[in-house]
Design a protein around this motif. Structure first.
Motif, PDB file in Angstrom:
ATOM      1  N   VAL A 245      -3.029  10.864   2.646  1.00  0.00           N
ATOM      2  CA  VAL A 245      -4.180  10.747   1.746  1.00  0.00           C
ATOM      3  C   VAL A 245      -5.106   9.607   2.152  1.00  0.00           C
ATOM      4  N   GLY A 246      -4.838   8.993   3.310  1.00  0.00           N
ATOM      5  CA  GLY A 246      -5.722   7.941   3.800  1.00  0.00           C
ATOM      6  C   GLY A 246      -5.524   6.608   3.116  1.00  0.00           C
ATOM      7  N   GLY A 247      -4.324   6.368   2.592  1.00  0.00           N
ATOM      8  CA  GLY A 247      -4.048   5.110   1.911  1.00  0.00           C
ATOM      9  C   GLY A 247      -3.411   4.087   2.822  1.00  0.00           C
ATOM     10  N   THR A 248      -3.006   2.976   2.223  1.00  0.00           N
ATOM     11  CA  THR A 248      -2.322   1.915   2.954  1.00  0.00           C
ATOM     12  C   THR A 248      -0.997   1.614   2.263  1.00  0.00           C
ATOM     13  N   LEU A 249      -0.043   1.122   3.044  1.00  0.00           N
ATOM     14  CA  LEU A 249       1.287   0.846   2.527  1.00  0.00           C
ATOM     15  C   LEU A 249       1.841  -0.416   3.162  1.00  0.00           C
ATOM     16  N   THR A 250       2.457  -1.243   2.344  1.00  0.00           N
ATOM     17  CA  THR A 250       3.272  -2.345   2.842  1.00  0.00           C
ATOM     18  C   THR A 250       4.581  -2.310   2.067  1.00  0.00           C
ATOM     19  N   HIS A 251       5.641  -2.736   2.725  1.00  0.00           N
ATOM     20  CA  HIS A 251       6.933  -2.839   2.048  1.00  0.00           C
ATOM     21  C   HIS A 251       7.768  -3.881   2.763  1.00  0.00           C
ATOM     22  N   GLY A 252       8.638  -4.502   1.992  1.00  0.00           N
ATOM     23  CA  GLY A 252       9.512  -5.511   2.562  1.00  0.00           C
ATOM     24  C   GLY A 252       9.939  -6.519   1.518  1.00  0.00           C
ATOM     25  N   VAL A 253      10.611  -7.562   1.971  1.00  0.00           N
ATOM     26  CA  VAL A 253      11.158  -8.583   1.091  1.00  0.00           C
ATOM     27  C   VAL A 253      10.117  -9.671   0.844  1.00  0.00           C
ATOM     28  N   GLN A 254       9.917  -9.971  -0.441  1.00  0.00           N
ATOM     29  CA  GLN A 254       9.019 -11.052  -0.858  1.00  0.00           C
ATOM     30  C   GLN A 254       9.702 -11.820  -1.982  1.00  0.00           C
ATOM     31  N   ASP A 255       9.988 -13.080  -1.759  1.00  0.00           N
ATOM     32  CA  ASP A 255      10.570 -13.941  -2.799  1.00  0.00           C
ATOM     33  C   ASP A 255      11.797 -13.321  -3.465  1.00  0.00           C
ATOM     34  N   GLY A 256      12.723 -12.804  -2.669  1.00  0.00           N
ATOM     35  CA  GLY A 256      13.963 -12.254  -3.205  1.00  0.00           C
ATOM     36  C   GLY A 256      13.843 -10.875  -3.829  1.00  0.00           C
ATOM     37  N   GLN A 257      12.688 -10.266  -3.666  1.00  0.00           N
ATOM     38  CA  GLN A 257      12.450  -8.912  -4.209  1.00  0.00           C
ATOM     39  C   GLN A 257      12.145  -7.970  -3.058  1.00  0.00           C
ATOM     40  N   PHE A 258      12.568  -6.706  -3.204  1.00  0.00           N
ATOM     41  CA  PHE A 258      12.079  -5.688  -2.284  1.00  0.00           C
ATOM     42  C   PHE A 258      10.857  -5.086  -2.946  1.00  0.00           C
ATOM     43  N   VAL A 259       9.732  -5.101  -2.244  1.00  0.00           N
ATOM     44  CA  VAL A 259       8.448  -4.707  -2.819  1.00  0.00           C
ATOM     45  C   VAL A 259       7.829  -3.585  -1.993  1.00  0.00           C
ATOM     46  N   VAL A 260       7.348  -2.573  -2.692  1.00  0.00           N
ATOM     47  CA  VAL A 260       6.552  -1.501  -2.088  1.00  0.00           C
ATOM     48  C   VAL A 260       5.178  -1.564  -2.734  1.00  0.00           C
ATOM     49  N   ASP A 261       4.147  -1.744  -1.905  1.00  0.00           N
ATOM     50  CA  ASP A 261       2.757  -1.756  -2.365  1.00  0.00           C
ATOM     51  C   ASP A 261       2.018  -0.635  -1.644  1.00  0.00           C
ATOM     52  N   ALA A 262       1.344   0.195  -2.418  1.00  0.00           N
ATOM     53  CA  ALA A 262       0.539   1.261  -1.820  1.00  0.00           C
ATOM     54  C   ALA A 262      -0.816   1.286  -2.491  1.00  0.00           C
ATOM     55  N   ALA A 263      -1.825   1.605  -1.710  1.00  0.00           N
ATOM     56  CA  ALA A 263      -3.186   1.783  -2.224  1.00  0.00           C
ATOM     57  C   ALA A 263      -3.630   3.167  -1.794  1.00  0.00           C
ATOM     58  N   LEU A 264      -3.981   3.991  -2.776  1.00  0.00           N
ATOM     59  CA  LEU A 264      -4.355   5.377  -2.514  1.00  0.00           C
ATOM     60  C   LEU A 264      -5.776   5.618  -2.973  1.00  0.00           C
ATOM     61  N   PRO A 265      -6.626   6.147  -2.095  1.00  0.00           N
ATOM     62  CA  PRO A 265      -7.993   6.451  -2.511  1.00  0.00           C
ATOM     63  C   PRO A 265      -7.977   7.401  -3.702  1.00  0.00           C
ATOM     64  N   TRP A 266      -8.775   7.088  -4.701  1.00  0.00           N
ATOM     65  CA  TRP A 266      -8.793   7.851  -5.944  1.00  0.00           C
ATOM     66  C   TRP A 266      -9.195   9.299  -5.695  1.00  0.00           C
ATOM     67  N   GLY A 267     -10.177   9.513  -4.824  1.00  0.00           N
ATOM     68  CA  GLY A 267     -10.679  10.866  -4.668  1.00  0.00           C
ATOM     69  C   GLY A 267     -10.509  11.450  -3.279  1.00  0.00           C
ATOM     70  N   ALA A 268      -9.667  10.845  -2.450  1.00  0.00           N
ATOM     71  CA  ALA A 268      -9.532  11.365  -1.085  1.00  0.00           C
ATOM     72  C   ALA A 268      -8.738  12.666  -1.093  1.00  0.00           C
ATOM     73  N   PRO A 269      -9.237  13.681  -0.424  1.00  0.00           N
ATOM     74  CA  PRO A 269      -8.467  14.916  -0.339  1.00  0.00           C
ATOM     75  C   PRO A 269      -7.273  14.718   0.577  1.00  0.00           C
ATOM     76  N   ALA A 270      -6.153  15.319   0.212  1.00  0.00           N
ATOM     77  CA  ALA A 270      -4.978  15.226   1.070  1.00  0.00           C
ATOM     78  C   ALA A 270      -5.179  16.104   2.290  1.00  0.00           C
ATOM     79  N   LYS A 271      -4.595  15.687   3.375  1.00  0.00           N
ATOM     80  CA  LYS A 271      -4.634  16.510   4.579  1.00  0.00           C
ATOM     81  C   LYS A 271      -3.675  17.678   4.388  1.00  0.00           C
ATOM     82  N   GLU A 272      -3.857  18.708   5.162  1.00  0.00           N
ATOM     83  CA  GLU A 272      -3.030  19.906   5.040  1.00  0.00           C
ATOM     84  C   GLU A 272      -1.557  19.540   5.168  1.00  0.00           C
ATOM     85  N   GLY A 273      -0.747  20.064   4.233  1.00  0.00           N
ATOM     86  CA  GLY A 273       0.696  19.836   4.279  1.00  0.00           C
ATOM     87  C   GLY A 273       1.171  18.667   3.448  1.00  0.00           C
ATOM     88  N   ALA A 274       0.282  17.999   2.697  1.00  0.00           N
ATOM     89  CA  ALA A 274       0.689  16.835   1.916  1.00  0.00           C
ATOM     90  C   ALA A 274       1.632  17.214   0.795  1.00  0.00           C
TER      91      ALA A 274
END
Length: 148
Positions: free
Chosen positions: A119-148
């Protein structure tokens, strides 16, 4: 569906979207994971179905990963919308002495990255201050590519 390729069954039932988020959270809680929703949820009624479905699947995978790799750890979930981007953050404390569940395909984070990329977003994941963190940013109106 991400790796279906030729001959994949395209007659599968519709996939869940964020309108089923309360059920997803309730299911996680009934499986023993304390889930706290942080902040005020944005109005998701205008979210495109593709983005809503992608976000649901990412959250589902994050909750599953937390339950498997940090059993008993509480999970914090945040969804915010800014500048036509849906931001999601899922975090949990690292497992203390628990033995994580090693079953499954071990492709959870790979699948999340693929979904975000479709969907053209961004992702980071990993350990931060003793936490496992997943951060994603997804465009509100981006069309998904075929097969999403």
């Amino acid at each position: 569906m991400l790796r279906g390729g030729e001959g994949a069954d395209n007659t599968a039932p519709p996939q869940p979207t964020l309108d089923r988020l309360p059920d997803l959270i309730a299911d996680s809680r009934s499986a023993g994971t304390a889930v706290a929703v942080i902040g005020r949820m944005p109005d998701l009624d205008e979210l495109p179905e593709d983005t809503s479905r992608t976000t649901y699947r990412i959250l589902q995978e994050c909750l599953t990963n937390a339950r498997k790799h940090a059993p008993g750890a509480p999970v914090h979930l945040s969804l915010t919308a800014r500048d036509e981007v849906l931001h999601l953050r899922v975090s949990n404390p690292l497992a203390d002495l628990a033995i994580p569940d090693a079953s499954g395909s071990r492709l959870g984070l790979v699948g999340i990255a693929e979904r975000v990329g479709l969907v053209g977003g961004t992702l980071t994941h990993g350990v931060q201050d003793g936490q496992f963190v997943v951060d994603a940013a997804l465009p509100w109106g981006a069309p998904a590519k075929e097969g999403a």
